[in-house]
Design a protein around this motif. Structure first.
Motif, PDB file in Angstrom:
ATOM      1  N   LYS A 140     -28.715 -27.801 -34.039  1.00 59.35           N
ATOM      2  CA  LYS A 140     -29.674 -28.228 -33.776  1.00 59.35           C
ATOM      3  C   LYS A 140     -29.128 -28.945 -31.988  1.00 59.35           C
ATOM      4  O   LYS A 140     -28.104 -30.065 -32.255  1.00 59.35           O
ATOM      5  N   GLY A 141     -29.404 -29.960 -30.990  1.00 65.39           N
ATOM      6  CA  GLY A 141     -29.306 -30.009 -29.913  1.00 65.39           C
ATOM      7  C   GLY A 141     -29.238 -29.157 -29.040  1.00 65.39           C
ATOM      8  O   GLY A 141     -28.916 -29.425 -27.899  1.00 65.39           O
ATOM      9  N   ASN A 142     -28.983 -27.712 -29.305  1.00 62.68           N
ATOM     10  CA  ASN A 142     -28.255 -26.907 -28.695  1.00 62.68           C
ATOM     11  C   ASN A 142     -29.461 -26.079 -28.338  1.00 62.68           C
ATOM     12  O   ASN A 142     -30.728 -25.458 -29.269  1.00 62.68           O
ATOM     13  N   PRO A 143     -29.715 -25.260 -27.122  1.00 59.20           N
ATOM     14  CA  PRO A 143     -29.938 -24.340 -26.983  1.00 59.20           C
ATOM     15  C   PRO A 143     -30.264 -22.551 -27.881  1.00 59.20           C
ATOM     16  O   PRO A 143     -28.860 -22.302 -28.149  1.00 59.20           O
ATOM     17  N   LEU A 144     -30.880 -21.433 -27.926  1.00 62.60           N
ATOM     18  CA  LEU A 144     -30.936 -20.268 -28.020  1.00 62.60           C
ATOM     19  C   LEU A 144     -30.796 -19.038 -26.885  1.00 62.60           C
ATOM     20  O   LEU A 144     -31.954 -19.947 -26.656  1.00 62.60           O
ATOM     21  N   HIS A 145     -29.485 -18.806 -26.384  1.00 62.89           N
ATOM     22  CA  HIS A 145     -29.462 -17.957 -25.472  1.00 62.89           C
ATOM     23  C   HIS A 145     -29.415 -16.814 -25.803  1.00 62.89           C
ATOM     24  O   HIS A 145     -28.870 -15.854 -26.830  1.00 62.89           O
ATOM     25  N   VAL A 146     -30.326 -15.636 -25.518  1.00 67.71           N
ATOM     26  CA  VAL A 146     -30.498 -14.282 -25.008  1.00 67.71           C
ATOM     27  C   VAL A 146     -29.611 -13.643 -23.826  1.00 67.71           C
ATOM     28  O   VAL A 146     -30.398 -14.528 -22.679  1.00 67.71           O
ATOM     29  N   ALA A 147     -29.629 -12.664 -24.187  1.00 66.38           N
ATOM     30  CA  ALA A 147     -29.063 -11.658 -22.293  1.00 66.38           C
ATOM     31  C   ALA A 147     -28.455 -10.621 -23.497  1.00 66.38           C
ATOM     32  O   ALA A 147     -28.886  -9.819 -24.244  1.00 66.38           O
ATOM     33  N   ILE A 148     -29.839  -9.731 -21.997  1.00 62.84           N
ATOM     34  CA  ILE A 148     -29.942  -8.639 -22.280  1.00 62.84           C
ATOM     35  C   ILE A 148     -29.549  -7.514 -21.436  1.00 62.84           C
ATOM     36  O   ILE A 148     -29.958  -7.831 -20.222  1.00 62.84           O
ATOM     37  N   ASN A 149     -28.774  -6.659 -21.410  1.00 58.22           N
ATOM     38  CA  ASN A 149     -28.577  -5.204 -20.418  1.00 58.22           C
ATOM     39  C   ASN A 149     -29.324  -4.611 -21.045  1.00 58.22           C
ATOM     40  O   ASN A 149     -29.752  -3.572 -21.201  1.00 58.22           O
ATOM     41  N   VAL A 150     -29.914  -4.241 -19.180  1.00 55.35           N
ATOM     42  CA  VAL A 150     -30.649  -2.646 -19.420  1.00 55.35           C
ATOM     43  C   VAL A 150     -30.114  -2.318 -18.163  1.00 55.35           C
ATOM     44  O   VAL A 150     -29.501  -1.771 -17.452  1.00 55.35           O
ATOM     45  N   HIS A 151     -30.250  -0.502 -18.407  1.00 52.40           N
ATOM     46  CA  HIS A 151     -30.293   0.698 -17.867  1.00 52.40           C
ATOM     47  C   HIS A 151     -31.097   1.301 -17.344  1.00 52.40           C
ATOM     48  O   HIS A 151     -32.272   1.724 -17.642  1.00 52.40           O
ATOM     49  N   SER A 152     -31.084   1.534 -16.224  1.00 52.73           N
ATOM     50  CA  SER A 152     -32.256   2.907 -15.463  1.00 52.73           C
ATOM     51  C   SER A 152     -31.889   3.946 -15.741  1.00 52.73           C
ATOM     52  O   SER A 152     -30.606   4.836 -15.199  1.00 52.73           O
ATOM     53  N   TYR A 153     -32.650   5.186 -16.512  1.00 48.24           N
ATOM     54  CA  TYR A 153     -32.359   6.600 -16.727  1.00 48.24           C
ATOM     55  C   TYR A 153     -33.717   7.202 -15.961  1.00 48.24           C
ATOM     56  O   TYR A 153     -33.551   8.367 -15.963  1.00 48.24           O
ATOM     57  N   GLY A 154     -34.350   6.536 -14.840  1.00 45.19           N
ATOM     58  CA  GLY A 154     -35.395   6.948 -14.622  1.00 45.19           C
ATOM     59  C   GLY A 154     -34.359   7.874 -13.236  1.00 45.19           C
ATOM     60  O   GLY A 154     -33.528   6.923 -12.055  1.00 45.19           O
ATOM     61  N   LYS A 155     -35.311   8.980 -12.056  1.00 45.78           N
ATOM     62  CA  LYS A 155     -35.144   8.612 -11.252  1.00 45.78           C
ATOM     63  C   LYS A 155     -35.684   7.472  -9.790  1.00 45.78           C
ATOM     64  O   LYS A 155     -34.474   7.587  -8.323  1.00 45.78           O
ATOM     65  N   GLU A 156     -36.332   7.495 -10.000  1.00 42.28           N
ATOM     66  CA  GLU A 156     -37.021   6.507  -9.390  1.00 42.28           C
ATOM     67  C   GLU A 156     -36.200   5.402  -9.253  1.00 42.28           C
ATOM     68  O   GLU A 156     -35.953   4.328 -10.126  1.00 42.28           O
ATOM     69  N   LYS A 157     -35.547   4.289  -8.390  1.00 40.43           N
ATOM     70  CA  LYS A 157     -35.635   2.607  -8.118  1.00 40.43           C
ATOM     71  C   LYS A 157     -36.185   2.185  -8.722  1.00 40.43           C
ATOM     72  O   LYS A 157     -37.825   2.150  -8.425  1.00 40.43           O
ATOM     73  N   ILE A 158     -35.910   0.756  -9.382  1.00 47.03           N
ATOM     74  CA  ILE A 158     -36.348   0.186 -10.756  1.00 47.03           C
ATOM     75  C   ILE A 158     -36.944  -0.790  -9.284  1.00 47.03           C
ATOM     76  O   ILE A 158     -35.636  -2.180  -8.843  1.00 47.03           O
ATOM     77  N   ASP A 159     -38.010  -1.232  -9.690  1.00 46.17           N
ATOM     78  CA  ASP A 159     -38.197  -3.002  -8.392  1.00 46.17           C
ATOM     79  C   ASP A 159     -37.941  -3.941  -8.920  1.00 46.17           C
ATOM     80  O   ASP A 159     -36.778  -5.439  -8.600  1.00 46.17           O
ATOM     81  N   LYS A 160     -38.157  -4.150 -10.474  1.00 49.70           N
ATOM     82  CA  LYS A 160     -38.969  -5.652 -10.384  1.00 49.70           C
ATOM     83  C   LYS A 160     -38.322  -5.406 -12.319  1.00 49.70           C
ATOM     84  O   LYS A 160     -38.973  -5.092 -13.206  1.00 49.70           O
ATOM     85  N   VAL A 161     -37.369  -6.534 -12.949  1.00 47.48           N
ATOM     86  CA  VAL A 161     -37.668  -6.495 -14.714  1.00 47.48           C
ATOM     87  C   VAL A 161     -38.057  -7.550 -14.666  1.00 47.48           C
ATOM     88  O   VAL A 161     -36.697  -8.983 -14.578  1.00 47.48           O
ATOM     89  N   SER A 162     -38.749  -7.677 -15.423  1.00 51.04           N
ATOM     90  CA  SER A 162     -39.267  -9.091 -16.372  1.00 51.04           C
ATOM     91  C   SER A 162     -39.549  -9.294 -17.528  1.00 51.04           C
ATOM     92  O   SER A 162     -38.914  -8.144 -17.982  1.00 51.04           O
ATOM     93  N   GLY A 163     -39.489 -10.691 -18.326  1.00 47.77           N
ATOM     94  CA  GLY A 163     -39.719 -10.315 -20.000  1.00 47.77           C
ATOM     95  C   GLY A 163     -39.707 -12.298 -20.197  1.00 47.77           C
ATOM     96  O   GLY A 163     -40.250 -13.486 -19.232  1.00 47.77           O
ATOM     97  N   LYS A 164     -39.836 -12.297 -21.662  1.00 48.36           N
ATOM     98  CA  LYS A 164     -39.700 -13.428 -22.609  1.00 48.36           C
ATOM     99  C   LYS A 164     -39.067 -13.658 -23.391  1.00 48.36           C
ATOM    100  O   LYS A 164     -39.483 -12.233 -24.207  1.00 48.36           O
ATOM    101  N   ILE A 165     -38.675 -14.440 -24.416  1.00 46.13           N
ATOM    102  CA  ILE A 165     -37.957 -14.544 -25.594  1.00 46.13           C
ATOM    103  C   ILE A 165     -38.931 -15.204 -26.372  1.00 46.13           C
ATOM    104  O   ILE A 165     -39.797 -15.918 -26.024  1.00 46.13           O
ATOM    105  N   ILE A 166     -39.229 -14.203 -27.507  1.00 46.45           N
ATOM    106  CA  ILE A 166     -40.640 -14.544 -28.564  1.00 46.45           C
ATOM    107  C   ILE A 166     -39.529 -14.521 -29.953  1.00 46.45           C
ATOM    108  O   ILE A 166     -39.226 -14.259 -29.939  1.00 46.45           O
ATOM    109  N   VAL A 167     -39.951 -16.247 -30.297  1.00 45.48           N
ATOM    110  CA  VAL A 167     -39.241 -17.011 -31.751  1.00 45.48           C
ATOM    111  C   VAL A 167     -40.579 -16.797 -32.254  1.00 45.48           C
ATOM    112  O   VAL A 167     -41.863 -17.425 -32.499  1.00 45.48           O
ATOM    113  N   LYS A 168     -40.543 -16.242 -33.777  1.00 47.85           N
ATOM    114  CA  LYS A 168     -41.109 -16.363 -35.162  1.00 47.85           C
ATOM    115  C   LYS A 168     -40.235 -16.922 -36.068  1.00 47.85           C
ATOM    116  O   LYS A 168     -39.247 -16.795 -36.098  1.00 47.85           O
TER     117      LYS A 168
END
Length: 404
Positions: free
Chosen positions: A154-182
């Motif tokens: 209590k009083g501290n944030p939830l920290h999330v870190a995600i490592n992503v990897h590109s497996y496609g021949k074309e360059k990925i321009d931008k990656v974004s997203g959101k955390i969802i808590v249920k």
């Protein structure tokens, strides 16, 4: 009726085997390297050598979708449990995009026939993958790793870190997203938070996105689910849901039983405690009884106890109640745990009723102790029955032999 020596030996063998199973252990092989990650070079031939130690009789099997492209493993024994395994692999030209692998299954067959072993042991089969990724024709992103706070104070944030990897021949321009808590059980959306962004990810490259979500102070303590929704260049996908525990290093005094006691030499008091922390908490309790003029009449201290994570527990202590008279008293309860304290007051009523326990009676064990003692007693009874059974069989056999 006469019992044969064969039956005696069979009974003894069964008992000894049952006892030996108690000391059965599993010992893993040591393999270097534990896996091989390749870059995809179609039409090439590659060889791999693995060092295997701590084995008596090595066996090697192959599995995976590249099985038909593999050469038969070549095994070299060096002695003293050391082996080298060489495997060759033709990298196919026409493969579908995605992951492909050749898996080595390494195990120990144990002692060779004719050799004797003084102990019962087994060694696991270990899977060692040789794998690579065939690039997807366009843009393709996958999650390599996911880290999040399993315990949030209590009083501290939830920290999330995600490592992503590109497996496609074309360059990925931008990656974004959101955390969802249920809510973990009702699956209701509670809160969401935007993740950081990353850009310009080429094939074979990694990137890290992360986010911090501050949890409201009025959230109930307990288990929650968290997942992320990622978007890369217009393509969206969800991660798996993971749970985390939200709590605080806090013990709450739920109640005291009884709050109406009789005058007597020994007064038993049971205190119910709620643990809001994600780990077991060791604690001790102390009570003080004051009259309505705030004069201390009697106090008591418990032995050390513990309460499971995010659950309730109880602890018992005993008061010397000789100086208690009929009437109402102020009962102060204090819990001490890991450098912290929790205090709560109750109204204690003293009457002429008989107490749960009188002086000189044996102190009752709590439920957990009763269960432990019952288990120990049961094991002792089983061992005694086995011993008596052996003695009976041997005695009957001797009587039968004397009748011949």
């Amino acid at each position: 009726m006469m019992v044969s020596n064969k039956n005696i030996k069979s009974s003894l063998f069964f008992i000894l085997c049952s006892i030996s199973l108690l000391s059965f252990y599993v010992e893993a092989l040591a393999i270097t390297p534990p896996k091989v990650d390749l870059n995809y070079f179609p039409g090439t031939y590659q060889e791999f050598v693995f060092k295997v130690t701590d084995t008596e009789n090595l066996e090697v099997d192959l599995e995976g979708d590249l099985l038909n492209n593999a050469k038969k493993p070549f095994i070299t024994e060096q002695g003293a449990g050391l082996y080298f395994v060489k495997v060759g692999l033709d990298i196919p030209v026409n493969l579908s995009p995605g992951s492909h692998s050749l898996d080595l299954l390494l195990g120990d067959k144990g002692k060779n026939e004719g050799e004797k072993s003084s102990s019962v042991s087994a060694k696991m089969k270990i899977r060692v993958p040789i794998s690579f990724i065939v690039p997807y024709p366009n843009k393709y992103l996958k999650i390599n790793g996911w880290n999040w706070d399993k315990n949030v104070v209590k009083g501290n944030p939830l920290h999330v870190a995600i490592n992503v990897h590109s497996y496609g021949k074309e360059k990925i321009d931008k990656v974004s997203g959101k955390i969802i808590v249920k809510d973990m059980f009702e699956k209701n959306l509670i809160q969401e938070k935007t993740l950081s962004e990353t850009s310009d990810i080429n094939f074979g490259e990694d990137a890290e996105i992360e986010g911090l979500l501050m949890l409201p102070n009025d959230w109930p303590f307990g288990n929650y689910n968290v997942k992320a929704v990622l978007n890369y260049d217009g393509q969206e996908f969800d991660t798996q849901e993971y749970y985390f525990i939200y709590g605080d290093l806090l013990l709450e005094i739920v109640g005291v039983n009884p709050l109406e006691i009789g005058k007597g030499a020994i007064v038993p008091i049971t205190i119910e405690v709620q643990n809001y922390w994600s780990e077991k908490v060791d604690f001790a309790a102390k009570v003080k009884v004051y009259d309505l003029n705030d004069n201390l009449i009697v106090e008591g201290v418990s032995s050390q106890g513990d309460v499971p994570p995010l659950r309730k527990g109880t602890i018992k202590l005993f008061l010397e109640g000789t100086d208690l008279k009929n009437g109402d008293y102020n009962l102060e309860v204090l819990l001490s745990y890991q450098g912290k304290e929790t205090k709560k007051n109750f109204v204690l009523k003293v009457t002429d009723k008989k107490n749960e326990m009188e002086a000189g009676e044996e102190v009752l064990l709590n439920k957990e102790d009763e269960n432990n003692n019952l288990l120990i007693i049961s094991l002792v009874i089983i061992v005694v029955i086995l011993i008596l059974g052996i003695i009976y069989v041997l005695k009957k056999d001797q009587e039968g032999m004397s009748e011949i």
